[in-house]
Design a protein around this motif. Structure first.
Motif, short mmCIF file in Angstrom:
data_model
loop_
_atom_site.label_atom_id
_atom_site.label_comp_id
_atom_site.label_asym_id
_atom_site.label_seq_id
_atom_site.Cartn_x
_atom_site.Cartn_y
_atom_site.Cartn_z
N PRO A 180 1.32 -1.14 0.22
CA PRO A 180 -0.18 -0.19 0.10
C PRO A 180 1.20 1.47 0.28
CG PRO A 180 -0.05 -1.08 2.28
CD PRO A 180 0.82 -2.06 1.51
N CYS A 181 0.89 2.24 -0.44
CA CYS A 181 1.61 3.54 -0.70
C CYS A 181 0.54 4.61 -2.30
CB CYS A 181 2.74 2.82 -1.68
SG CYS A 181 2.40 2.50 -3.49
N PHE A 182 1.74 5.58 -1.75
CA PHE A 182 1.17 7.19 -2.68
C PHE A 182 1.84 6.98 -3.64
CE2 PHE A 182 -0.45 10.63 1.07
CZ PHE A 182 -1.36 9.74 1.35
N ASP A 183 0.86 5.98 -4.86
CA ASP A 183 1.89 5.44 -5.97
C ASP A 183 2.11 6.92 -7.01
OD1 ASP A 183 2.90 3.61 -6.76
OD2 ASP A 183 1.44 2.24 -8.02
N SER A 184 2.79 7.52 -7.02
CA SER A 184 3.29 8.86 -7.19
C SER A 184 5.05 9.34 -7.65
CB SER A 184 2.11 10.35 -7.20
OG SER A 184 2.90 10.31 -6.25
N PHE A 185 5.01 9.75 -8.82
CA PHE A 185 5.70 10.71 -8.66
C PHE A 185 6.73 11.50 -7.60
CE2 PHE A 185 6.93 9.47 -13.38
CZ PHE A 185 6.85 8.58 -13.40
N VAL A 186 5.77 12.09 -7.56
CA VAL A 186 5.86 13.09 -6.33
C VAL A 186 6.30 12.25 -4.61
CG1 VAL A 186 4.86 14.61 -5.24
CG2 VAL A 186 4.84 14.61 -7.59
N GLU A 187 5.22 11.97 -4.34
CA GLU A 187 5.35 11.25 -2.87
C GLU A 187 6.48 10.66 -2.84
OE1 GLU A 187 5.89 11.19 0.39
OE2 GLU A 187 3.44 11.65 -0.31
N ARG A 188 7.56 10.87 -1.75
CA ARG A 188 9.18 9.97 -1.66
C ARG A 188 9.02 10.04 0.34
NH1 ARG A 188 13.34 10.76 -4.74
NH2 ARG A 188 13.60 12.20 -6.57
N ALA A 189 9.75 8.49 0.13
CA ALA A 189 9.88 7.68 1.30
C ALA A 189 11.18 7.12 1.77
CB ALA A 189 8.57 7.00 1.76
N THR A 190 11.55 6.80 3.14
CA THR A 190 12.45 5.52 3.19
C THR A 190 11.72 4.40 3.51
OG1 THR A 190 12.53 5.72 5.53
CG2 THR A 190 13.80 7.28 4.42
N TYR A 191 12.69 3.34 3.31
CA TYR A 191 12.05 2.09 3.31
C TYR A 191 13.03 0.64 4.08
CZ TYR A 191 9.38 2.44 -1.17
OH TYR A 191 7.71 3.41 -1.98
N THR A 192 12.79 -0.41 5.06
CA THR A 192 13.08 -1.40 5.59
C THR A 192 12.24 -2.65 4.30
OG1 THR A 192 14.06 0.35 7.24
CG2 THR A 192 13.83 -2.24 7.33
N TYR A 193 12.97 -3.27 3.83
CA TYR A 193 12.38 -4.02 3.68
C TYR A 193 12.78 -5.70 4.97
CZ TYR A 193 12.32 -1.45 -0.24
OH TYR A 193 12.62 -0.48 -0.83
N HIS A 194 11.98 -7.15 4.67
CA HIS A 194 12.34 -8.21 5.25
C HIS A 194 11.23 -8.72 4.87
CE1 HIS A 194 13.07 -5.29 9.42
NE2 HIS A 194 12.09 -4.63 8.49
N VAL A 195 12.42 -9.58 3.84
CA VAL A 195 11.77 -10.79 2.97
C VAL A 195 11.81 -12.27 3.40
CG1 VAL A 195 11.87 -11.34 1.00
CG2 VAL A 195 12.00 -9.10 1.04
N LYS A 196 10.71 -13.07 3.28
CA LYS A 196 11.10 -14.36 3.92
C LYS A 196 10.90 -14.98 2.64
CE LYS A 196 8.07 -17.86 6.19
NZ LYS A 196 6.97 -18.01 7.29
N SER A 197 12.27 -16.09 2.65
CA SER A 197 12.13 -16.78 1.34
C SER A 197 12.64 -18.04 1.63
CB SER A 197 12.85 -16.42 0.45
OG SER A 197 14.51 -17.06 1.03
N ALA A 198 12.73 -19.47 1.21
CA ALA A 198 12.58 -20.30 1.68
C ALA A 198 14.00 -20.98 -0.11
CB ALA A 198 11.61 -21.23 1.15
N GLY A 199 14.28 -22.41 -0.32
CA GLY A 199 15.26 -23.05 -0.85
C GLY A 199 16.58 -21.76 -1.31
N THR A 200 16.59 -22.12 -2.29
CA THR A 200 18.24 -21.39 -2.84
C THR A 200 17.56 -19.65 -3.29
OG1 THR A 200 17.67 -21.04 -5.00
CG2 THR A 200 18.97 -22.66 -3.84
N TYR A 201 16.57 -19.40 -2.93
CA TYR A 201 15.99 -17.57 -3.07
C TYR A 201 16.56 -16.87 -1.70
CZ TYR A 201 12.93 -20.08 -6.45
OH TYR A 201 12.74 -19.96 -7.87
N ARG A 202 17.12 -15.94 -2.64
CA ARG A 202 17.78 -15.06 -1.29
C ARG A 202 17.30 -13.38 -1.62
NH1 ARG A 202 17.10 -19.31 1.51
NH2 ARG A 202 18.52 -20.27 2.79
N LEU A 203 17.22 -12.50 -0.65
CA LEU A 203 16.53 -11.14 -0.85
C LEU A 203 18.17 -10.95 -0.75
CD1 LEU A 203 15.29 -8.41 -0.94
CD2 LEU A 203 15.39 -8.43 1.27
N HIS A 204 18.57 -10.27 -1.88
CA HIS A 204 19.98 -8.92 -2.39
C HIS A 204 19.17 -7.60 -2.41
CE1 HIS A 204 23.43 -12.12 -3.13
NE2 HIS A 204 21.90 -12.62 -2.64
N GLY A 205 18.98 -7.18 -1.62
CA GLY A 205 18.56 -5.47 -1.95
C GLY A 205 18.62 -4.30 -1.91
#
Length: 811
Positions: A180-205
């Motif tokens: 969920p977001c304000f989906d425009s070029f105007v709105e900016r924010a900082t981000y933190t990502y926590h991604v759950k994955s399995a097998g050989t999949y790993r987040l490289h963010g």
């Protein structure tokens, strides 16, 4: 004189065209064209932007479960931190497309919400006070959307990733498909990502790696944080069996960590294709200022590319492409870290504000590595491409801003955008341009702009009036170009006073360009050069210059300071030197039949209508689309030859208007310079191949200095026949011919003519007789004459030789 030679194998126009460069979203020859925006969509963009005036999004904390690769299903929750800017915020609306919302919670527990599959509306009771902050957490799940053409959320080829732009979607912002977001070029924010994955999949963010939490078995949660505020389309994850190759680049402003992420099978290919990345960083920092993020990073995906900060999505297939293509693309994406990531266009209709400078970055690395000549090559390659293709690809000649919705990813946006950035540099000068681009990055970081604001910001940091530049190159379509119309040289002691009248011509533009800085170069007969900078504008400008030598050649824009409706090429060749006849950029072939000393030739190809200074005898039409100027320093005895190809098979080719499906009478016209009528060039061979395919070439024997254009003529003096020099040339037209020709000549006394059509094997294919006296003009029916080259031979019945001519019949 002009004659025909036998049909030849004509190479298609594409052989001589410059290849289309790579850029964001442009791969495998695809072009994407969104549908024009509806009134409802435009209203929705305005509403989305208006939300940012009421609430300011501060941070997105995204928790995402992507373990269901086979089901292409995500589950997650995102905590959105925001503060109130106004008191009117009785609710907050997020974009969230085609996902299921399970619950919404705030500091006090569950909150009411309404989600229609596109917008998530959450009441705020009571509304926040101005400056008050709130965290809201949205729990959701579903199968995230991909754009039908390019972009969105991908489960593909054992990659899980997103591209925050939807190519066929208006507006294009595609953060809403996974949080969920304000989906425009105007709105900016900082981000933190926590991604759950399995097998050989790993987040490289994106940003800084915060750590990994083991959950048992092969399931992990990996976390990243990016502290710079970015728009939603730049927020992304990349999850796969990645390896990381890293190093530290010693940049112009300090050390910069660099990472490349690829699957093991692709890592060596990626490393080998990124050998120019260090130079790309230095070139961009030199021209745009210090790099604004914590590291430079690229990650391979199946589709691409997109300028995701610190983790550029880069298409896997590029690891098999040449170094030059990778150099352009990786530098383009890096350039976005200034233009598009730090400063961003306000809405998609100003897309060139990020794509133009990014594509120009791919020019700048050529300059960084190969100097001024490398830049000129890049600029000219780009210019010939946009002159040929931009109006074809984008439904006509377009102004850069605002760009119609359906062409926001078009050739104008990317490649004319790059050309206009180079012109801005030409108007400002290198040092002012460099300082201005850096100042805007520093003073207006993390903001949006439209074209008017870009102009105003440039004026603020340079103190210059840039209205003429933006009026000509940004807010209006087309191109301008300047040409020396008249020249006077007056000796003044040991110097020479040179007066010039310089005319401006336009291609698909309605108003003359004003206050244009143009390089003016004078070259002496011995090769001395005097350069100066003049300011031109309007239909005609008078210029006077005092020189230390008498000029033999005068050249405008010799160093490609500006992109205009003309390309040029210079070549110097000496006796014994092998000459490549194909001159780049100017659609011109040059052959040296006799060189007595070093010979300098300058060819200019103008993509505008030639001057209307009159047509000579027998000329019935002249090209309205392009012409050439040939000049140089040619020692006495120099004999050059040329070949000009014409292309008019379809409406997108330069000579279509002139040919109009019929090549009868096609020829090259010549004049020594502006102010003279266009005459049929005396000394040309036409190789048509067919009278209806719209393509062929014309050889110019004994090339002269002056101007050349394609035209059509009713009669042409041809060459002598095969029976010996006693046969005088005769006038035969049209050449080539389909059904009939006309023969013209003169008899001193009344006689009966014997007119023979002779094949090249010596057989007489037709004989006709006709009475004639004085000037005569006789039609000759060609029915039954086979296609091919033939000779017309004319005698009188008492054996007097009248003349002969070659001609060609095409069926």
């Amino acid at each position: 004189m002009r004659h025909l030679i036998l049909p030849f194998l004509l190479l298609p126009a594409a052989v001589f065209a410059q290849p289309e460069p790579f850029g964001c979203h442009y791969f495998h020859g695809q072009r994407f064209q969104p549908a024009p925006m509806t009134d409802a969509q435009r209203s929705q963009i305005e509403e989305t932007i208006a939300r940012s005036e009421i609430h300011d999004i501060l941070h997105y904390d995204i928790h995402l479960d992507v373990t269901d690769y086979n089901g292409q299903w995500i589950k997650g929750h995102t905590t959105v931190s925001f503060k109130a800017l106004q008191e009117e915020g009785t609710s907050i609306t997020f974009d969230l497309l085609a996902l299921t919302v399970d619950s919404v919670t705030g500091p006090g527990g569950p909150m009411d919400f309404d989600h229609d599959g596109e917008f998530l509306i959450i009441p705020l009771d009571p509304p926040l006070a101005v400056g008050e902050e709130l965290d809201i957490t949205v729990h959701y799940q579903g199968s995230p959307l991909r754009d039908t053409q390019w972009g969105g959320f991908y489960f593909a080829s054992n990659y899980i990733y997103n591209l925050g732009i939807g190519i066929s979607t208006i507006p294009p912002n595609f953060g809403k498909v996974w949080y969920p977001c304000f989906d425009s070029f105007v709105e900016r924010a900082t981000y933190t990502y926590h991604v759950k994955s399995a097998g050989t999949y790993r987040l490289h963010g994106q940003g800084t790696f915060l750590g990994e939490t083991q959950l048992g078995g092969d399931t992990v949660i990996r976390a990243y944080h990016i502290p710079q505020p970015i728009p939603t389309h730049l927020s992304a994850i990349a999850v796969a069996d990645y390896q990381t190759h890293s190093w530290t680049h010693q940049g112009l402003n300090g050390d910069i960590p660099v990472t490349l992420n690829a699957k093991p099978a692709n890592m060596n290919g990626m490393i080998s294709r990124f050998v120019d990345l260090d130079d790309a960083i230095d070139a961009c920092e030199h021209w745009f200022g210090p790099y604004g993020f914590d590291r430079v990073g690229y990650v391979l995906t199946t589709d691409g590319a997109l300028e995701i900060p610190t983790n550029v999505a880069y298409p896997q297939f590029m690891t098999g492409q040449p170094l030059s293509s990778n150099r352009r693309l990786l530098t383009h994406e890096l350039g976005h870290h200034w233009w598009g990531n730090i400063v961003t266009p306000y809405v998609h209709n100003h897309m060139w504000l990020k794509e133009g400078p990014a594509e120009y970055s791919a020019h700048l690395i050529e300059e960084w590595q190969a100097g001024a000549e490398g830049l000129r090559r890049a600029v000219k390659n780009n210019l010939v491409f946009i002159l040929r293709q931009a109006h074809v690809n984008d439904g006509g000649y377009q102004a850069l801003s605002p760009m119609p919705d359906q062409y926001i990813y078009g050739t104008h946006t990317y490649y004319k955008g790059a050309a206009v950035m180079h012109n801005l540099r030409g108007y400002l000068g290198d040092e002012v341009f460099r300082q201005a681009m850096s100042d805007i990055q520093e003073q207006y970081a993390y903001t949006t702009m439209d074209a008017d604001e870009f102009r105003d910001r440039l004026e603020a940091v340079t103190g210059q009036d840039l209205n003429p530049f933006f009026d000509a190159w940004v807010f209006a379509p087309g191109y301008g170009v300047f040409e020396v119309r008249n020249k006077w040289v007056v000796p003044t002691g040991a110097q020479y006073l040179v007066g010039l009248e310089i005319q401006q011509k336009l291609l698909a533009a309605e108003e003359f360009h004003q206050q244009v800085p143009v390089d003016l170069s004078f070259i002496s007969a011995t090769g001395q050069v005097y350069d100066t900078l003049v300011t031109l504008g309007g239909a005609m400008t008078a210029v006077a210059t005092l020189l230390p030598f008498e000029p033999a050649v005068v050249a405008l824009n010799r160093y490609a300071r500006l992109n205009q409706a003309r390309l040029d090429h210079e070549i110097t060749v000496a006796p014994g030197q092998v000459l490549d006849p194909i001159l780049p950029y100017v659609d011109f072939r040059l052959y040296a039949d006799n060189l007595v000393d070093s010979t300098f030739t300058r060819v200019e190809h103008y993509w505008v209508r030639p001057d209307d200074d009159g047509l000579g005898d027998h000329v019935i039409a002249r090209s309205n689309t392009h012409y050439w100027t040939v000049d140089g320093r040619w020692p006495a005895g120099t004999v050059l030859r040329s070949r000009l190809y014409y292309y008019g098979a379809n409406a997108n080719q330069l000579d279509h208007e002139l040919i109009a499906g019929n090549e009868e009478g096609i020829c090259v016209l010549y004049r020594s310079g502006p102010g003279h009528a266009w005459e049929v060039y005396n000394g040309q061979e036409v190789v048509a191949g067919s009278l209806t395919n719209g393509t062929g070439y014309i050889q110019l024997l004994d090339l002269k200095k002056g101007q050349y254009a394609f035209g059509k003529a009713t009669e042409i003096v041809s060459v002598s026949g095969p029976d010996g020099p006693e046969y005088r040339p005769m006038e035969v037209f049209p050449v080539p011919a389909r059904d009939r020709i006309t023969v013209r000549g003169h008899l001193d006394a009344p006689a009966t003519l014997v007119i023979d059509v002779v094949g090249l094997d010596g057989r007489i294919l037709r004989r006709e007789t006709a009475p004639a006296q004085g000037p005569f003009s006789l039609p000759l029916d060609l029915q039954g004459i086979p296609a091919g080259a033939h000779v017309l031979r004319v005698n009188t019945t008492d054996g007097i030789i009248v003349g002969a001519a070659r001609f060609e019949v095409l069926r």
